[in-house]
Design an enzyme around this catalytic site. Structure first.
Site, short mmCIF file in Angstrom:
data_model
loop_
_atom_site.label_atom_id
_atom_site.label_comp_id
_atom_site.label_asym_id
_atom_site.label_seq_id
_atom_site.Cartn_x
_atom_site.Cartn_y
_atom_site.Cartn_z
N ALA A 132 0.84 -1.20 0.00
CA ALA A 132 0.00 0.00 0.00
C ALA A 132 0.88 1.25 0.00
O ALA A 132 0.77 2.12 0.87
CB ALA A 132 -0.99 -0.01 1.16
N HIS A 133 1.79 1.30 -0.93
CA HIS A 133 2.60 2.49 -1.16
C HIS A 133 3.19 2.38 -2.57
O HIS A 133 3.08 1.33 -3.22
CB HIS A 133 3.70 2.61 -0.11
CG HIS A 133 4.69 1.49 -0.09
ND1 HIS A 133 4.74 0.54 0.90
CD2 HIS A 133 5.67 1.15 -0.97
CE1 HIS A 133 5.70 -0.32 0.64
NE2 HIS A 133 6.28 0.02 -0.50
N ALA A 134 3.82 3.46 -3.00
CA ALA A 134 4.57 3.45 -4.27
C ALA A 134 5.98 3.95 -3.97
O ALA A 134 6.25 4.50 -2.90
CB ALA A 134 3.89 4.34 -5.29
N HIS A 135 6.87 3.73 -4.93
CA HIS A 135 8.24 4.26 -4.82
C HIS A 135 8.51 5.20 -5.98
O HIS A 135 8.04 4.98 -7.10
CB HIS A 135 9.25 3.12 -4.83
CG HIS A 135 9.28 2.36 -3.54
ND1 HIS A 135 9.91 2.83 -2.42
CD2 HIS A 135 8.72 1.17 -3.20
CE1 HIS A 135 9.76 1.96 -1.44
NE2 HIS A 135 9.03 0.95 -1.87
N ARG A 148 1.47 -0.57 -5.03
CA ARG A 148 1.41 -2.03 -4.91
C ARG A 148 0.82 -2.47 -3.59
O ARG A 148 0.98 -1.81 -2.56
CB ARG A 148 2.78 -2.67 -5.10
CG ARG A 148 3.67 -2.83 -3.84
CD ARG A 148 4.25 -1.56 -3.34
NE ARG A 148 4.93 -0.81 -4.36
CZ ARG A 148 6.18 -1.11 -4.77
NH1 ARG A 148 6.86 -2.05 -4.16
NH2 ARG A 148 6.75 -0.37 -5.69
#
Ligand code: TYD
Length: 137
Positions: free
Chosen positions: A56-59, A103
Site C-alpha cells: 500500500a505504497h509506491a516508490h 502495490r
C-alpha cells in the site's frame, strides 16, 4: 525522474534459471544478468499472519524484483490508470516492478516468504504512502 513514466504493462514476470538435480534446485540471480538492475538491497517478508496485506505504497525511483521464495501471494499493481494482479507461487519467477507503481501484497499462504531484490538502499523519502498523493503526482 517523471513519476508516471511507467505503466503496469512495463512490469513483467522474469523467468530465472533453475538448476535441478535429485537433491533439489538452485536459482541464481546476478546483477545485470538475471536481474535487470544492480541489486543494492535484499529483504524478505515472512511470518505474515493469515489475511494480512502489505505494501500500500509506491516508490519514486526504486525498482524491485518480487519473488515468492516459498509459498504464494498476490501482488496488485496500479499505475494510477491501470491495475493488475499477479499471483506469484514459484521461486524461479520474479515480478519486475518499475518505479511509480502503487502495490499491495495479499493472500499470503501460510509460511510463505516474499523475497525482494531492490535497486536502492532503504530511503523513506523514496516512498509515497498516501494514495491521493500518488494519484496527484
Ligand atoms: P514497508 O516498506 O512499509 O513494508 P511493507 O510495504 O511490506 O508493508 O516497511 C515497513 C517498515 O520497515 C518501515 O518502518 C520501514 C522499515 N524498513 C526498513 O527499515 N528497511 C527496509 O529495507 C524496508 C523494506 C523496510
Amino acid at each position: 525522474m517523471e513519476l508516471n513514466k511507467f505503466t503496469v504493462f512495463d512490469c513483467s514476470i522474469i523467468h530465472f534459471p533453475k538448476i535441478q538435480n535429485r537433491a533439489g534446485n538452485i536459482t541464481p540471480i546476478q546483477n545485470n544478468i538475471e536481474a535487470p538492475f544492480e541489486i543494492k538491497r535484499v529483504y524478505y517478508l515472512y511470518d505474515v499472519p493469515g489475511g494480512e496485506s502489505r505494501g500500500a505504497h509506491a516508490h519514486k525511483e526504486l525498482e524491485q524484483l518480487i519473488i515468492a521464495a516459498s509459498g504464494s501471494f498476490d501482488v496488485t499493481i496500479d499505475d494510477g490508470k491501470n491495475k493488475k494482479t499477479i499471483s506469484l507461487n514459484r521461486p524461479n519467477f520474479g515480478l519486475h516492478l518499475k518505479p511509480g507503481m502503487w502495490r499491495e501484497l495479499s493472500n499470503f499462504s501460510s509460511g510463505s516468504i516474499c523475497l525482494v531484490l531492490a535497486s536502492l538502499l532503504y530511503d523513506e523519502a523514496d516512498y509515497i504512502r498516501d494514495y491521493d498523493d500518488f494519484l496527484k503526482r
